[in-house]
Motif scaffolding. Structure first.
Motif, PDB file in Angstrom:
ATOM      1  N   ALA A  55      44.763  36.205  52.423  1.00  0.00           N
ATOM      2  CA  ALA A  55      45.761  37.021  52.978  1.00  0.00           C
ATOM      3  C   ALA A  55      46.316  35.798  54.034  1.00  0.00           C
ATOM      4  N   PRO A  56      47.523  35.682  54.073  1.00  0.00           N
ATOM      5  CA  PRO A  56      48.149  34.537  54.632  1.00  0.00           C
ATOM      6  C   PRO A  56      48.307  34.769  56.114  1.00  0.00           C
ATOM      7  N   ARG A  57      48.277  33.533  56.700  1.00  0.00           N
ATOM      8  CA  ARG A  57      47.942  33.478  58.169  1.00  0.00           C
ATOM      9  C   ARG A  57      49.519  33.667  58.697  1.00  0.00           C
ATOM     10  N   GLN A  58      49.590  34.192  60.032  1.00  0.00           N
ATOM     11  CA  GLN A  58      50.695  34.706  60.640  1.00  0.00           C
ATOM     12  C   GLN A  58      51.253  33.459  61.347  1.00  0.00           C
ATOM     13  N   GLU A  59      50.336  32.728  62.053  1.00  0.00           N
ATOM     14  CA  GLU A  59      50.713  31.695  62.879  1.00  0.00           C
ATOM     15  C   GLU A  59      50.301  30.117  62.405  1.00  0.00           C
ATOM     16  N   ARG A  60      51.288  29.637  62.063  1.00  0.00           N
ATOM     17  CA  ARG A  60      51.194  28.504  61.230  1.00  0.00           C
ATOM     18  C   ARG A  60      52.061  27.428  62.236  1.00  0.00           C
ATOM     19  N   VAL A  61      52.886  27.941  63.000  1.00  0.00           N
ATOM     20  CA  VAL A  61      53.939  26.830  63.666  1.00  0.00           C
ATOM     21  C   VAL A  61      53.473  26.465  65.028  1.00  0.00           C
ATOM     22  N   CYS A  62      53.537  25.114  65.045  1.00  0.00           N
ATOM     23  CA  CYS A  62      53.086  24.604  66.508  1.00  0.00           C
ATOM     24  C   CYS A  62      54.574  24.545  67.080  1.00  0.00           C
ATOM     25  N   VAL A  63      54.890  25.214  68.063  1.00  0.00           N
ATOM     26  CA  VAL A  63      56.407  25.624  68.469  1.00  0.00           C
ATOM     27  C   VAL A  63      56.568  24.219  69.531  1.00  0.00           C
ATOM     28  N   ARG A  64      55.697  23.761  69.921  1.00  0.00           N
ATOM     29  CA  ARG A  64      55.688  22.500  70.958  1.00  0.00           C
ATOM     30  C   ARG A  64      56.037  21.214  70.041  1.00  0.00           C
ATOM     31  N   HIS A  65      55.227  20.988  69.292  1.00  0.00           N
ATOM     32  CA  HIS A  65      55.697  19.681  68.293  1.00  0.00           C
ATOM     33  C   HIS A  65      56.479  20.190  66.940  1.00  0.00           C
ATOM     34  N   GLU A  66      57.069  21.329  66.928  1.00  0.00           N
ATOM     35  CA  GLU A  66      57.918  21.690  65.735  1.00  0.00           C
ATOM     36  C   GLU A  66      57.140  21.142  64.379  1.00  0.00           C
ATOM     37  N   ARG A  67      55.905  21.690  64.159  1.00  0.00           N
ATOM     38  CA  ARG A  67      55.217  21.505  62.985  1.00  0.00           C
ATOM     39  C   ARG A  67      54.811  22.440  62.453  1.00  0.00           C
ATOM     40  N   TRP A  68      54.686  22.603  61.139  1.00  0.00           N
ATOM     41  CA  TRP A  68      53.992  23.644  60.223  1.00  0.00           C
ATOM     42  C   TRP A  68      52.612  23.253  59.770  1.00  0.00           C
ATOM     43  N   LEU A  69      51.417  23.752  60.275  1.00  0.00           N
ATOM     44  CA  LEU A  69      50.184  23.269  60.155  1.00  0.00           C
ATOM     45  C   LEU A  69      49.637  23.818  58.664  1.00  0.00           C
ATOM     46  N   LEU A  70      49.122  23.124  57.972  1.00  0.00           N
ATOM     47  CA  LEU A  70      48.636  23.195  56.491  1.00  0.00           C
ATOM     48  C   LEU A  70      47.325  23.468  56.341  1.00  0.00           C
ATOM     49  N   ASP A  71      46.990  24.229  55.331  1.00  0.00           N
ATOM     50  CA  ASP A  71      45.579  24.464  55.270  1.00  0.00           C
ATOM     51  C   ASP A  71      44.707  23.287  54.809  1.00  0.00           C
ATOM     52  N   ALA A  72      43.436  23.250  55.789  1.00  0.00           N
ATOM     53  CA  ALA A  72      42.633  22.085  55.300  1.00  0.00           C
ATOM     54  C   ALA A  72      42.058  21.920  54.281  1.00  0.00           C
ATOM     55  N   ASP A  73      41.743  23.067  53.358  1.00  0.00           N
ATOM     56  CA  ASP A  73      41.151  23.098  52.207  1.00  0.00           C
ATOM     57  C   ASP A  73      41.850  22.709  51.044  1.00  0.00           C
ATOM     58  N   ALA A  74      43.116  22.553  51.167  1.00  0.00           N
ATOM     59  CA  ALA A  74      44.036  21.980  49.880  1.00  0.00           C
ATOM     60  C   ALA A  74      43.710  20.567  49.714  1.00  0.00           C
ATOM     61  N   ASP A  75      43.728  20.338  48.273  1.00  0.00           N
ATOM     62  CA  ASP A  75      43.555  18.760  47.869  1.00  0.00           C
ATOM     63  C   ASP A  75      44.893  18.126  47.917  1.00  0.00           C
ATOM     64  N   GLN A  76      45.414  17.922  49.245  1.00  0.00           N
ATOM     65  CA  GLN A  76      46.600  17.152  49.322  1.00  0.00           C
ATOM     66  C   GLN A  76      46.548  16.493  50.903  1.00  0.00           C
ATOM     67  N   PRO A  77      47.041  15.339  51.062  1.00  0.00           N
ATOM     68  CA  PRO A  77      47.091  14.578  52.224  1.00  0.00           C
ATOM     69  C   PRO A  77      47.361  14.979  53.457  1.00  0.00           C
ATOM     70  N   LEU A  78      48.387  16.077  53.524  1.00  0.00           N
ATOM     71  CA  LEU A  78      49.158  16.314  54.612  1.00  0.00           C
ATOM     72  C   LEU A  78      48.394  17.360  55.346  1.00  0.00           C
ATOM     73  N   GLU A  79      48.326  17.201  56.666  1.00  0.00           N
ATOM     74  CA  GLU A  79      48.033  18.067  57.592  1.00  0.00           C
ATOM     75  C   GLU A  79      48.991  19.069  58.221  1.00  0.00           C
ATOM     76  N   HIS A  80      50.552  18.552  58.196  1.00  0.00           N
ATOM     77  CA  HIS A  80      51.553  19.495  58.718  1.00  0.00           C
ATOM     78  C   HIS A  80      52.788  18.960  58.148  1.00  0.00           C
ATOM     79  N   LEU A  81      53.829  20.011  58.202  1.00  0.00           N
ATOM     80  CA  LEU A  81      55.164  19.563  57.870  1.00  0.00           C
ATOM     81  C   LEU A  81      55.952  19.522  59.008  1.00  0.00           C
ATOM     82  N   ASP A  82      56.864  18.496  58.917  1.00  0.00           N
ATOM     83  CA  ASP A  82      57.759  18.254  60.022  1.00  0.00           C
ATOM     84  C   ASP A  82      58.832  19.486  60.147  1.00  0.00           C
ATOM     85  N   LEU A  83      59.028  20.211  61.318  1.00  0.00           N
ATOM     86  CA  LEU A  83      60.041  21.233  61.072  1.00  0.00           C
ATOM     87  C   LEU A  83      61.432  20.897  62.072  1.00  0.00           C
TER      88      LEU A  83
END
Length: 301
Positions: free
Chosen positions: A9-37
């Motif tokens: 069930a996808p999360r609805q709030e992943r955007v940090c509006v203040r820093h303009e970032r998309w927060l990524l799932d911590a359990d995924a096997d990839q190095p990124l914690e966020h995407l730059d928006l």
């Protein structure tokens, strides 16, 4: 050995509006914690609009989480088909933006990692649409209202939906995407208005999301991608060599065939010959998709 893609069930709030970032799932096997928006302003704007969607859902007596999950499933299904859409230009541009300017070198991986951020504005727009009573009224009239008929390929609801997501050309594609979450929602709306019961195994709850319509997690897709890259084409099934996005399109065609068979019962039926022709076209298209599974050039910069 088959690899199971976990669903969620996808999360609805992943955007940090203040820093303009998309927060990524911590359990995924990839190095990124966020995407730059910072270059993808539509995603941040959609997060601000989501608060209004929540209020509308509550007023309508719907759970916002379920509304979001259904809208996400519908748009994620489009995302899986979009590699074949020559007129799609918004998502490729946005994907390159969240990938730091160029996703072309690792397109398959970025389409997995960036999917939820890229499609988020459309998910919010679809959620708004499904909560709009005027749009439900269009579905009712498309179905023939008091004189039931099969939903047409040029139905007004899907035309308006395409306009709301900024793609005037999307309506006919959405209208003929049988067997998906959007079709299930429309069917529930129609059955409720007619006072008809659902078919066995179905429910008239418009926000009920079938398990097979739920979106695959980023972690699950990345695991599948990693396994396939280690041994591409080594399996005996075509799924071993076809990218996940194309598999989703082929699966949707199979779902559509199932939906057409279901619609042979009840008011929304067509002639057997018409249904048979549709099934044959669908299976033929599935075969073509297998042959074209690597045609992702339009998504490269």
């Amino acid at each position: 050995m088959a690899v199971r893609v976990m669903r969620y069930a996808p999360r609805q709030e992943r955007v940090c509006v203040r820093h303009e970032r998309w927060l990524l799932d911590a359990d995924a096997d990839q190095p990124l914690e966020h995407l730059d928006l910072r270059d993808a302003w539509e995603v941040v704007a959609a997060q601000r609009r989501w608060a209004g969607v929540v209020r509308r859902a509550v007023r309508a007596g719907a759970e916002p989480e379920r509304v979001f999950a259904l809208a996400h499933a519908a748009v994620a299904r489009w995302w899986g088909q979009a590699l074949c859409w020559e007129r799609e230009t918004i998502w490729p541009r946005r994907l390159h933006q969240v990938a730091g300017g160029d996703a072309g070198g690792e397109l398959e991986r970025w389409r997995i990692v960036g999917r939820d951020a890229v499609i988020f504005p459309e998910v919010v727009a679809v959620a708004e649409t499904l909560l709009d009573p005027a749009m439900a009224e269009l579905v009712w009239h498309d179905s023939g209202a008091g004189r039931p008929r099969a939903l047409p390929s040029d139905e007004a609801f899907c035309r308006r939906l395409g306009a709301r997501v900024g793609r005037e050309w999307l309506g006919p594609l959405a209208a003929t995407d049988y067997g998906g979450p959007l079709t299930s929602w429309m069917g529930s709306v129609i059955r409720i208005r007619r006072g008809a019961g659902g078919l066995p195994g179905y429910d008239n709850d418009p926000w009920w999301l079938r398990l097979e319509h739920q979106s695959a997690t980023m972690a699950g897709q990345l695991r599948v991608l990693g396994k396939e890259k280690k041994a591409p084409g080594s399996g005996t099934m075509w799924r071993a060599t076809v990218p996940a996005e194309q598999r989703a399109v082929i699966d949707s065609l199979v779902d559509g065939a199932e939906e057409q068979l279901i619609q042979l019962r009840g008011a929304q039926t067509g002639s057997s010959a018409a249904v048979a022709r549709h099934l044959l076209r669908g299976f033929s298209h599935a075969a073509e998709l297998i042959d074209q599974s690597l045609s992702a050039l339009s998504w490269r910069p």
